[in-house]
Design an enzyme around this catalytic site. Structure first.
Site, mmCIF file in Angstrom:
data_model
loop_
_atom_site.group_PDB
_atom_site.id
_atom_site.type_symbol
_atom_site.label_atom_id
_atom_site.label_comp_id
_atom_site.label_asym_id
_atom_site.label_seq_id
_atom_site.Cartn_x
_atom_site.Cartn_y
_atom_site.Cartn_z
ATOM 1 N N LYS A 229 -3.781 -9.944 -6.743
ATOM 2 C CA LYS A 229 -5.144 -10.251 -6.262
ATOM 3 C C LYS A 229 -6.128 -9.190 -6.754
ATOM 4 O O LYS A 229 -5.744 -8.024 -6.957
ATOM 5 C CB LYS A 229 -5.173 -10.354 -4.737
ATOM 6 C CG LYS A 229 -4.989 -9.039 -4.009
ATOM 7 C CD LYS A 229 -5.593 -9.072 -2.607
ATOM 8 C CE LYS A 229 -5.746 -7.645 -2.107
ATOM 9 N NZ LYS A 229 -6.795 -7.344 -1.231
ATOM 10 N N LYS B 242 0.836 -1.218 0.000
ATOM 11 C CA LYS B 242 0.000 0.000 0.000
ATOM 12 C C LYS B 242 0.862 1.256 0.000
ATOM 13 O O LYS B 242 0.498 2.257 -0.608
ATOM 14 C CB LYS B 242 -0.977 -0.008 1.166
ATOM 15 C CG LYS B 242 -1.979 -1.147 1.002
ATOM 16 C CD LYS B 242 -3.335 -0.882 1.563
ATOM 17 C CE LYS B 242 -4.287 -1.943 1.007
ATOM 18 N NZ LYS B 242 -5.486 -2.125 1.743
ATOM 19 N N LYS C 172 -10.018 -3.450 -5.035
ATOM 20 C CA LYS C 172 -10.764 -2.283 -5.518
ATOM 21 C C LYS C 172 -9.839 -1.117 -5.849
ATOM 22 O O LYS C 172 -10.231 -0.192 -6.536
ATOM 23 C CB LYS C 172 -11.854 -1.868 -4.533
ATOM 24 C CG LYS C 172 -11.402 -1.644 -3.132
ATOM 25 C CD LYS C 172 -12.572 -1.743 -2.176
ATOM 26 C CE LYS C 172 -12.113 -2.105 -0.793
ATOM 27 N NZ LYS C 172 -13.087 -2.789 0.009
HETATM 28 P P1 ATP Z 1 -7.756 -3.087 -1.186
HETATM 29 O O1 ATP Z 1 -8.015 -2.854 -2.606
HETATM 30 O O2 ATP Z 1 -7.576 -1.842 -0.400
HETATM 31 O O3 ATP Z 1 -6.675 -4.105 -0.952
HETATM 32 P P2 ATP Z 1 -9.671 -5.070 -0.817
HETATM 33 O O4 ATP Z 1 -10.364 -5.128 -2.100
HETATM 34 O O5 ATP Z 1 -8.614 -6.083 -0.515
HETATM 35 O O6 ATP Z 1 -9.090 -3.644 -0.593
HETATM 36 P P3 ATP Z 1 -10.660 -5.222 1.879
HETATM 37 O O7 ATP Z 1 -11.714 -4.429 2.522
HETATM 38 O O8 ATP Z 1 -9.280 -4.917 2.277
HETATM 39 O O9 ATP Z 1 -10.775 -5.136 0.301
HETATM 40 O O10 ATP Z 1 -10.937 -6.770 2.109
HETATM 41 C C1 ATP Z 1 -12.106 -7.342 2.662
HETATM 42 C C2 ATP Z 1 -11.929 -8.853 2.758
HETATM 43 O O11 ATP Z 1 -11.875 -9.436 1.461
HETATM 44 C C3 ATP Z 1 -10.632 -9.302 3.458
HETATM 45 O O12 ATP Z 1 -10.913 -10.415 4.266
HETATM 46 C C4 ATP Z 1 -9.725 -9.668 2.335
HETATM 47 O O13 ATP Z 1 -8.762 -10.620 2.712
HETATM 48 C C5 ATP Z 1 -10.702 -10.255 1.334
HETATM 49 N N1 ATP Z 1 -10.209 -10.115 -0.026
HETATM 50 C C6 ATP Z 1 -9.895 -8.956 -0.644
HETATM 51 N N2 ATP Z 1 -9.485 -9.179 -1.894
HETATM 52 C C7 ATP Z 1 -9.556 -10.517 -2.090
HETATM 53 C C8 ATP Z 1 -9.268 -11.374 -3.204
HETATM 54 N N3 ATP Z 1 -8.853 -10.877 -4.341
HETATM 55 N N4 ATP Z 1 -9.453 -12.694 -3.062
HETATM 56 C C9 ATP Z 1 -9.901 -13.203 -1.891
HETATM 57 N N5 ATP Z 1 -10.186 -12.448 -0.814
HETATM 58 C C10 ATP Z 1 -10.019 -11.131 -0.891
HETATM 59 N N1 LTN Z 2 -7.580 -5.327 7.449
HETATM 60 C C1 LTN Z 2 -8.755 -5.906 6.895
HETATM 61 C C2 LTN Z 2 -10.026 -5.330 7.443
HETATM 62 C C3 LTN Z 2 -10.118 -5.565 8.901
HETATM 63 C C4 LTN Z 2 -10.316 -6.815 9.560
HETATM 64 C C5 LTN Z 2 -10.318 -6.541 10.951
HETATM 65 C C6 LTN Z 2 -10.446 -8.120 9.098
HETATM 66 C C7 LTN Z 2 -10.043 -4.632 9.888
HETATM 67 N N2 LTN Z 2 -10.158 -5.204 11.117
HETATM 68 C C8 LTN Z 2 -10.457 -7.558 11.880
HETATM 69 C C9 LTN Z 2 -10.598 -9.141 10.060
HETATM 70 C C10 LTN Z 2 -10.603 -8.856 11.421
HETATM 71 C C11 LTN Z 2 -8.699 -5.694 5.392
HETATM 72 O O1 LTN Z 2 -8.065 -4.825 4.934
HETATM 73 N N3 LTN Z 2 -9.380 -6.458 4.662
#
Ligand code: ATP
Ligand code: LTN
Length: 334
Positions: free
Chosen positions: A197, A116, A200
């Site tokens: 991965k 990040k 968003k």
């Molecule tokens: P960012 O783009 O900031 O990395 P994100 O799309 O990963 O955001 P988060 O809110 O960080 O979204 O993730 C929510 C949940 O979805 C977390 O448990 C994360 O591990 C899971 N997750 C996110 N992206 C994936 C993916 N591509 N495949 C499987 N699980 C995912």
């Molecule tokens: N860091 C996680 C979101 C998140 C989370 C948590 C997940 C914040 N607190 C506690 C599991 C348990 C993410 O970015 N997806």
């Protein structure tokens, strides 16, 4: 796992505008099942989301949007507690206490921070660095034993275990050690950059949002990166974006439950990606149709959603206050 009914489940998602199928297959799908088996807390982690670039005018809408996503996908406030992280201020206090026992060098190892920080070079703020400590506070404030997340979050759950151990060793047994719980598909890949991965923050074309309509899904899937050979060689997949892209599409078909189609494509010597994409787009549009309908209904009753969040916060605080009181006593400030 299923025998231990007393385990508490906690997970959170950042309110950053949309949910994509990576979030669904990697985490959310598990939330829906777990609410029937355990005492569950599912949060909208608004404080975490402040560490990435954001527009204050959008934040409340994003919080409401994620609340509607949670409800529309099937989280039932009668079976689980849904709340907004900042409505439970004890979490920030616990995070500060954990800050004071967490070595900086442990946070420097976190791959999410490194990724990040590279993506937002002009905004490498303290919150981004401290993000996993706030996450540990989330989890341990509720004494959770299981944390359903995607693969990218496993390192943070491991750090949470370490923080629990450091706290217990210094101040006496307080926290049990939580475990990450993965789905069968903990890492869905990006449509445009399949070696990364789905996320968003990589642009609209790289993901399928749960709210995308059939036409949008079709457009995005038809442009997903694959490669011309039509062969998926599992040995080469790790360094070949096109092959990984194709494999990712095939995986989606499997996860969407169309085993017949999945087997048919799997058996082909040379896969027709045009046909595969058509099948995947069709299944995706179908799978989330009910979600989109439920969500459209919820959008018309924001007051009802707000009420659910208020009740959730009240119930979450009852637990949060117990833990924070115990922690204050243990560290000697009460
Ligand atoms: P960012 O783009 O900031 O990395 P994100 O799309 O990963 O955001 P988060 O809110 O960080 O979204 O993730 C929510 C949940 O979805 C977390 O448990 C994360 O591990 C899971 N997750 C996110 N992206 C994936 C993916 N591509 N495949 C499987 N699980 C995912
Ligand atoms: N860091 C996680 C979101 C998140 C989370 C948590 C997940 C914040 N607190 C506690 C599991 C348990 C993410 O970015 N997806």
């Amino acid at each position: 796992m299923k025998n231990d009914k007393n385990k508490i489940v906690y997970s959170g998602i950042q309110p950053t505008g949309i949910l994509h199928i990576g979030n669904y297959f990697g985490a959310l799908k598990n939330f829906v099942v777990l609410q029937n088996q355990y005492k569950c807390y599912f949060t909208i982690v608004d404080l975490h989301s402040l560490a990435t670039n954001f527009d204050p005018k959008e934040k409340l809408k994003q919080i409401m949007s994620l609340a509607m996503d949670y409800l529309a996908i099937g989280l039932d406030p009668k079976r689980c507690t849904i709340f907004v992280q900042s409505h439970v201020p004890e979490v920030a206090e616990l995070a500060w206490i954990f800050n004071c026992i967490t070595p900086i060098k442990e946070l420097e190892r976190m791959t999410q921070f490194k990724d990040k920080a590279l993506r937002q070079k002009k905004n490498v703020n303290m919150g981004l660095f401290d993000y996993p400590v706030l996450q540990a506070a989330d989890i341990l404030l509720f004494k959770a034993g299981l944390v359903p997340v995607g693969e990218d979050q496993v390192q943070h759950v491991e750090l949470t275990r370490d923080i629990a151990k450091w706290f217990n060793a210094r101040f006496g047994e307080t926290f049990s050690l939580p475990e990450a719980l993965l789905t069968e598909s903990p890492r869905i890949m990006s449509l445009t950059e399949p070696l990364h991965k789905m996320s968003k923050s990589m642009g609209e074309k790289s993901y399928i949002a749960l709210t995308d309509d059939a036409k949008t899904i079709n457009e995005k899937i038809s442009k997903a990166v694959t490669e011309p050979s039509g062969v998926i060689d599992e040995k080469k997949i790790k360094d070949n974006p096109g092959m990984m892209g194709a494999y990712n599409l095939l995986e989606m078909l499997r996860l969407l439950g169309n085993k017949k189609q999945y087997d048919r494509f799997r058996k082909m010597k040379k896969i027709s990606y045009k046909d595969l994409k058509k099948a995947v787009a069709h299944e995706l549009a179908d799978h989330f149709e009910l979600f989109r309908k439920h969500r459209a209904v919820l959008e018309k009753s924001p007051a009802k959603v707000q009420k659910i969040l208020e009740i959730g916060a009240r119930s979450a605080r009852l637990e949060a206050v117990k833990t924070i009181e115990e922690v204050r006593k243990k560290i000697g400030i009460r």
